[in-house]
Design an enzyme around this catalytic site. Structure first.
Site, PDB file in Angstrom:
ATOM      1  N   SER A 132       1.048  -1.307   0.174  1.00  0.00           N
ATOM      2  CA  SER A 132      -0.008   0.217  -0.038  1.00  0.00           C
ATOM      3  C   SER A 132       0.806   1.378  -0.052  1.00  0.00           C
ATOM      4  CB  SER A 132      -0.943   0.016   1.719  1.00  0.00           C
ATOM      5  OG  SER A 132      -2.027  -1.405   1.132  1.00  0.00           O
ATOM      6  N   HIS A 183       0.130   4.865   4.296  1.00  0.00           N
ATOM      7  CA  HIS A 183      -0.142   5.339   3.374  1.00  0.00           C
ATOM      8  C   HIS A 183       0.175   6.807   3.170  1.00  0.00           C
ATOM      9  CE1 HIS A 183      -3.737   2.501   3.320  1.00  0.00           C
ATOM     10  NE2 HIS A 183      -2.539   1.639   3.234  1.00  0.00           N
TER      11      HIS A 183
END
Length: 252
Positions: A132, A183
Site C-alpha cells: 500500500s 499510506h
C-alpha cells in the site's frame, strides 16, 4: 490512462515490471498460505512471513531488509487482490511514462521510505506488510500531475484519480489495522519525487507502441465485437468499479 485496451498477452509484454510485481505478490501469498494450511506440505512459507514482515523492533536491531520485503508480502486474500488490482489499474501509465528502470526504482524506493517512516513512528512490536505504501506513492505522482503537470494527464483521468485518492485517504483513517504512516508518507514521497521523475516524461497517449495504446479515431471500426482487446477493456472497467464499490462499502 486507466482503462486497458490490450489483450492479456500484450499487457504482459507492454508492462513487464507490473506483471512481475503482481506475479511475486501472488506467488508469495500462495506459498505462505499453502504452508499455513497444509501443515508444512509446502515448506518455508512460514519462514518467508517470519523473516519478511516489517517489525519495528527487529528493524531497529539491524534487520534492514524488512524495510523492503513487506512491499511484496500479503496475507489476506482481499489484501493481495486489492493491492494487485490497484497496481494493474494505476501502474501501467507510469511504467510507460517513466520507463521500466525508473518506475521500478521509484516504486521500491517510495515503498521503502514509507516503511522507514512507519519504523520511526511506531512502537517496538508494531508489524506491517503490504504494497500500500508504494501504491500510494504512485497516487502521489498522479496528484503532482493533476496539480503541476496537466500536460501529462487528461481531464477524465485527473478526475478519476482525485476521487480514488480522496476515498483512499479517508479509508486510511477509518478502517482498522491500516498502516496509516505508510499510506500518508507513501503519498507524500510520491508527490515530492514526482517532479524529477516526470522531467522527461511524455503523456501516456503520446507514447507509441505496436499494440495501439494511443487513441485513434477509427480504432473501433476495425474491431470485432467480441475481440479479446474489447473484453480486456471491459475487465478494466469492472476492476475499477470493484475498487470503487469496495471502498464505498467500507465507508458506509
Amino acid at each position: 490512462m486507466f482503462i486497458r485496451n490490450e489483450t492479456f498477452s500484450s499487457f504482459i509484454r507492454n508492462y513487464p515490471i507490473i506483471t512481475t510485481i503482481v506475479v511475486i505478490h501472488l506467488i508469495l501469498f500462495l506459498w505462505i498460505n499453502a504452508t499455513l494450511f497444509t501443515n508444512g506440505l509446502f515448506p518455508f512459507g512460514d519462514k518467508i512471513l517470519m523473516y519478511g514482515v516489517g517489525q519495528t523492533g527487529q528493524i531497529e536491531a539491524g534487520e534492514y531488509w524488512r524495510l523492503v520485503t513487506p512491499i511484496f508480502l500479503h496475507q489476506g486474500t482481499g489484501h493481495v487482490l486489492f493491492n494487485s488490482i490497484s497496481l494493474i489499474l494505476f501502474g501501467p501509465a507510469l511504467e510507460r511514462m517513466l520507463g521500466k528502470g525508473k518506475f521500478l526504482l521509484a516504486y521500491v524506493a517510495i515503498g521503502t521510505l514509507a516503511n522507514i517512516a512507519t519504523t520511526i513512528l511506531t512502537g517496538t512490536f508494531y508489524t506491517h506488510l503490504g504494497a500500500s505504501g508504494a501504491i500510494f506513492g504512485l497516487f502521489g505522482i498522479y496528484l503532482y500531475m493533476v496539480w503541476k503537470r496537466k500536460d501529462l494527464i487528461d481531464w477524465a483521468s485527473a478526475q478519476m484519480i482525485t476521487v480514488i485518492l480522496v476515498l483512499g485517504v479517508v479509508m486510511t483513517f477509518i478502517r482498522p489495522n491500516i498502516n496509516i504512516a505508510a499510506h500518508i508518507f507513501g503519498l507524500l514521497f510520491g508527490f515530492l519525487f514526482a517532479s524529477p521523475l516526470l522531467r522527461h516524461a511524455r503523456p501516456f497517449y503520446a507514447i507509441p507502441n505496436d499494440n495501439e495504446i494511443r487513441f485513434q479515431p477509427n480504432r473501433w471500426k476495425r474491431r470485432r465485437f467480441f475481440s479479446s482487446e474489447k473484453l480486456f477493456r471491459w475487465i478494466g472497467w469492472v476492476f475499477i468499479m470493484l475498487v470503487i464499490i469496495g471502498i464505498l462499502s467500507r465507508l458506509f
